[in-house]
Design an enzyme around this catalytic site. Structure first.
Site, PDB file in Angstrom:
ATOM      1  N   LYS A  39      51.271  22.407 -52.029  1.00  0.00           N
ATOM      2  CA  LYS A  39      51.327  23.398 -50.620  1.00  0.00           C
ATOM      3  C   LYS A  39      51.006  22.672 -49.951  1.00  0.00           C
ATOM      4  CE  LYS A  39      51.483  26.870 -54.357  1.00  0.00           C
ATOM      5  NZ  LYS A  39      50.730  28.299 -55.618  1.00  0.00           N
ATOM      6  N   HIS A  77      52.371  23.946 -57.376  1.00  0.00           N
ATOM      7  CA  HIS A  77      53.506  24.736 -57.918  1.00  0.00           C
ATOM      8  C   HIS A  77      54.035  23.924 -58.838  1.00  0.00           C
ATOM      9  CE1 HIS A  77      56.808  27.953 -59.379  1.00  0.00           C
ATOM     10  NE2 HIS A  77      57.178  26.518 -59.191  1.00  0.00           N
ATOM     11  N   ASN A 104      45.960  26.866 -53.751  1.00  0.00           N
ATOM     12  CA  ASN A 104      45.820  26.107 -55.188  1.00  0.00           C
ATOM     13  C   ASN A 104      46.421  24.560 -55.596  1.00  0.00           C
ATOM     14  OD1 ASN A 104      47.893  27.356 -55.569  1.00  0.00           O
ATOM     15  ND2 ASN A 104      47.341  28.274 -57.865  1.00  0.00           N
ATOM     16  N   TYR A 137      59.578  32.992 -54.114  1.00  0.00           N
ATOM     17  CA  TYR A 137      58.930  33.476 -54.969  1.00  0.00           C
ATOM     18  C   TYR A 137      59.073  35.199 -55.385  1.00  0.00           C
ATOM     19  CZ  TYR A 137      54.943  30.413 -54.594  1.00  0.00           C
ATOM     20  OH  TYR A 137      54.240  28.890 -55.117  1.00  0.00           O
ATOM     21  N   GLU A 139      64.874  26.326 -59.184  1.00  0.00           N
ATOM     22  CA  GLU A 139      63.735  25.525 -57.499  1.00  0.00           C
ATOM     23  C   GLU A 139      64.812  25.075 -57.185  1.00  0.00           C
ATOM     24  OE1 GLU A 139      59.909  28.273 -59.611  1.00  0.00           O
ATOM     25  OE2 GLU A 139      60.013  26.023 -60.133  1.00  0.00           O
TER      26      GLU A 139
END
Ligand code: GDP
Length: 404
Positions: free
Chosen positions: A119, A226, A223, A157, A237
């Site tokens: 991320k 992923h 965070n 998402y 994905e």
């Protein structure tokens, strides 16, 4: 008498099998090769014999042997897995499926693939993180830095669209570049989830202090990473970021290349194979160079010849360089530096870090340079970098506009 006959027959079979090699461990895959001359995709059964690293190709259409059992440089147990592209005597053959149940059972767990993503907050630590990924037992089989649009993030998402944190998450994911990764390893889906740790960074720090989220994550939204949570999610994905079919224009997260005051670097296949990808990117980042675009490529002969055209007939290593660059995955980078306000400056500043093209000379003259540390020979000299200032953005365009 009966037992003697059975014993004799068994011994006969053992001798026959050991002579014919039938009892050898042999893996079988289905592969495809696009034959430029005939403009058709040809399909083969590839057999790989583990005892002496030899391969054999049989054409599926007519059952005829296309390549007799032979050793083939670069084709090893490490390079053979579902989805990989093998270079077999200058033909790029893509492994599309397992050829039998024995191969499927032997490979499917150890070469499972998953989707992993850095991320935005992790991207500045790209080199260090890639190094950790290799150290934790994964192989990077595809990689791409990209900028997600809000639509991309909403689509990615969509299972969370009713949750209160959804708008924050979408805004964050589309605020800056991410790095999309296809990771391969034993039980990769579960192991990658274990390595990134719990969703909540505070919980990760308490319960899994060595996890990637504990080390690089900032808070619950930011965070750091992923990881797909099931084989179905991994497939969905991976298809978003590394589509197997031509997707509609809007749905692809776009490349981050800027084509401005930048230079091009290509990390060669031998470095990727040796697992030094992360270490080299770390060296660039530690010297304050910025990676403004990145993409892993499996280049074919035509692309490589086109890219190295200027060296043809000029340097004796040209053919070897072509062979090296098409031998496996390479990683193209667009490189910038905050202090460089022109293309001339960035091309020459980056060349200094890379060092002389012959690693032997580099070790004598510039022992701290990239080629001195990671190069082996003039052909396996770790990285290609742009030579002339006027070529900086042209080479970046070659990878991030033309090939993309
Ligand atoms: P993951 O599979 O561990 O990434 O977790 P989820 O699929 O449940 O959530 C997707 C992402 O949404 C997480 O990685 C976080 O970035 C974010 N997220 C999940 N739960 C929360 C939450 O309670 N608050 C906030 N702010 N973000 C969350």
């Amino acid at each position: 008498m009966y037992n003697a006959k059975v014993l004799f027959f068994t011994m006969y079979l053992i001798i026959l099998f050991s002579k014919t090699g039938i009892n050898e461990t042999r893996y079988s895959f289905l592969v495809e090769w696009y034959d430029d001359l005939a403009s058709i995709t040809r399909k083969f059964c590839l057999r790989y014999f583990i005892s002496n690293n030899t391969v054999e190709l049989v054409e599926l259409k007519n059952g005829k042997t296309f390549l007799k059992r032979i050793k083939c440089d670069g084709v090893t147990l490490k390079s053979i897995y579902l989805g990989s592209t093998l270079n077999i005597f200058s033909r790029q053959m893509k492994i599309t499926d397992y050829g039998d149940d024995f191969t499927r059972e032997s490979f499917s767990q150890v070469t499972q693939r998953t989707y992993g993503m850095l991320k935005p907050e992790s991207v500045p630590h790209l080199g260090k993180i890639l190094d950790e990924i290799y150290a934790r037992g994964f192989k990077v089989t595809n990689a791409k830095m990209c900028q997600m649009s809000e639509d991309n993030a909403k689509e990615f998402y969509k299972e969370h669209e009713e949750r209160t944190f959804f708008p924050t998450l979408v805004r964050h994911m589309s605020s800056a570049p991410v790095v999309a990764l296809e990771l391969m390893g034993k039980d990769a889906i579960k192991s990658w989830r274990r390595e990134i740790g719990p969703t909540d960074v505070e919980q990760a720090k308490d319960e899994a202090p060595n996890s990637l989220r504990a080390l690089y994550g900032l808070n619950k939204t930011q965070n750091g990473f992923h990881g797909s949570d099931s084989p179905e999610s991994a497939e969905r994905e991976l298809e978003i970021f590394f589509p197997s079919k031509v997707p509609s224009r809007r749905s692809i997260p776009r490349s981050t290349a800027t084509f401005e005051n930048s230079t091009c670097c290509v990390i060669l296949p031998h470095v990727v194979e040796e697992g030094h990808l992360g270490r080299i990117i770390s060296e660039f980042q530690n010297s304050s160079f910025e990676i403004s675009a990145m993409r892993m490529f499996y280049l074919n002969k035509t692309d490589v010849q086109e890219f190295y055209e200027v060296y043809e007939g000029v340097i004796p290593e040209h053919n070897g360089m072509v062979g090296q660059l098409m031998s496996g995955p390479s990683v193209a980078l667009e490189i910038k530096h905050p202090s460089c306000k022109s293309q001339e400056e960035i091309v020459s500043k980056f060349r200094l870090l890379v060092g002389p093209s012959d690693p032997e000379i580099a070790r004598e003259l510039r022992p701290q340079s990239i080629r001195a540390k990671y190069g082996a020979t003039k052909v396996k000299n770790a990285v290609h970098c742009t030579d002339l200032p006027e070529d900086g953005s042209l080479e970046v365009e070659y990878f991030f506009k033309i090939l993309e």
